[in-house]
Write a protein that holds these residues in place. Structure first.
Motif, PDB file in Angstrom:
ATOM      1  N   ASP A  54     -38.650  99.516 -65.442  1.00 28.16           N
ATOM      2  CA  ASP A  54     -38.662 100.419 -64.294  1.00 28.16           C
ATOM      3  C   ASP A  54     -37.716 101.572 -64.576  1.00 28.16           C
ATOM      4  O   ASP A  54     -36.623 101.376 -65.090  1.00 28.16           O
ATOM      5  N   LEU A  76     -39.050  97.329 -55.009  1.00 27.77           N
ATOM      6  CA  LEU A  76     -38.940  96.906 -56.406  1.00 27.77           C
ATOM      7  C   LEU A  76     -38.876  95.392 -56.548  1.00 27.77           C
ATOM      8  O   LEU A  76     -39.596  94.802 -57.370  1.00 27.77           O
ATOM      9  N   ILE A  99     -42.712 101.817 -62.287  1.00 32.12           N
ATOM     10  CA  ILE A  99     -42.711 100.523 -62.964  1.00 32.12           C
ATOM     11  C   ILE A  99     -43.883 100.427 -63.937  1.00 32.12           C
ATOM     12  O   ILE A  99     -44.944 101.005 -63.713  1.00 32.12           O
ATOM     13  N   PRO A 108     -38.570 104.701 -58.343  1.00 34.58           N
ATOM     14  CA  PRO A 108     -38.854 103.885 -59.530  1.00 34.58           C
ATOM     15  C   PRO A 108     -40.317 103.985 -59.935  1.00 34.58           C
ATOM     16  O   PRO A 108     -41.212 103.880 -59.093  1.00 34.58           O
TER      17      PRO A 108
END
Length: 296
Positions: free
Chosen positions: A250, A238, A259, A257
């Motif tokens: 996110d 990330l 995004i 995650p």
């Protein structure tokens, strides 16, 4: 009729600049004011409602100078603050009738007709004899709208009205506000993007006491058309993606995650282009200060 706010500023004694040269033109209809907690939304709402003073600037509702003609404004104002108290051991019908008396509606027959009409409008008539302590959060909010409408306001301000409501109660509240917005200036101050998406034909985003974007939600979305991409990544990646791309949000999906980024060109690298949502606009303004075209 329009509500015109011009160069409104407010700095608190502790040095916090709550409002910085706010200028907005708000017509009849639903107007959404989006922003995170602490952005200055409640300060702006309280100032419009004549509950606190501004340092500089002007507010006009038609011919009313709001900052100087407070009593005139209050006669045509309906206000539902973020938090409000109710008498728990009194029924909705009795308390609404009491508020009507305080609003100066002295004719008993006229008052009874008005109270019944508002209880019907807010879908509370069937529980009008019930004490308010037994009301759900959504029912209390709808009662708050009922009392705000007692004077048939030309301007209605609702501050964070759907926070904590379940989906059913939220939809009921949407329906009430949507009907009101047909003939009244309704300002909906919220940090919930869906509230604005569902209800408002005009909106503004306020952050750190400043208006960062304003306009019609559909037109604003056009500015992001073809520029939003998403990708599911590993958690440890990330920070790297945030350094290399303009990440606007996110979220976790199945523990990983996902995004969303802004890019004028296809970034490749496994990203998929998606339709822009109002939430993408909001995050792009709040967290990344992205400069979209506005009608300032």
């Amino acid at each position: 009729m329009e509500l015109i706010i011009d160069n409104l500023s407010k700095t608190y004694a502790n040095g916090v600049k709550a409002l910085q040269n706010i200028s907005l033109e708000i017509p009849t209809g639903m107007f959404g004011l989006l922003g995170p907690n602490g952005a200055g939304k409640s300060t702006l709402m309280r100032t419009i409602a004549t509950l606190q003073e501004a340092d500089t600037g002007t507010i006009a509702l038609g011919d009313i100078n709001v900052l100087k003609q407070k009593n005139e404004l209050r006669q045509v104002l309906g206000y539902l603050p973020q938090q409000f108290g109710l008498y728990p051991k009194i029924s909705a019908e009795v308390l609404l009738n009491h508020f009507a008396v305080l609003k100066g509606i002295t004719n008993k027959g006229e008052r009874k007709e008005l109270v019944e009409s508002l209880l019907h409008k807010t879908n509370l008539y069937q529980v009008r004899k019930q004490n308010l302590k037994g009301f759900s959060g959504g029912m209390k909010q709808r009662f708050g709208i009922a009392q705000a409408l007692l004077n048939n306001p030309k301007l209605l301000i609702v501050d964070e009205p759907t926070a904590g409501l379940d989906p059913v109660e939220r939809n009921r509240f949407y329906n009430v506000l949507s009907e009101l917005g047909e003939h009244t200036i309704v300002i909906l101050s919220t940090h919930i993007v869906d509230d604005v998406k569902e209800l408002c034909t005009n909106m503004a985003i306020i952050n750190q006491g400043q208006v960062s974007l304003k306009g019609n939600p559909l037109q604003i979305l056009e500015e992001l058309k073809g520029k939003v991409y998403k990708k599911t990544i590993n958690k440890q990646e990330l920070n790297e993606y945030k350094q290399n791309y303009k990440v606007i949000s996110d979220k976790l999906f199945l523990g990983k995650p996902t995004i969303h980024i802004l890019s004028d060109v296809n970034p490749g690298d496994g990203f998929i282009q998606i339709d822009a949502a109002l939430e993408d606009v909001y995050f792009s303004q709040i967290f990344n200060n992205t400069n979209l075209k506005t009608n300032k």
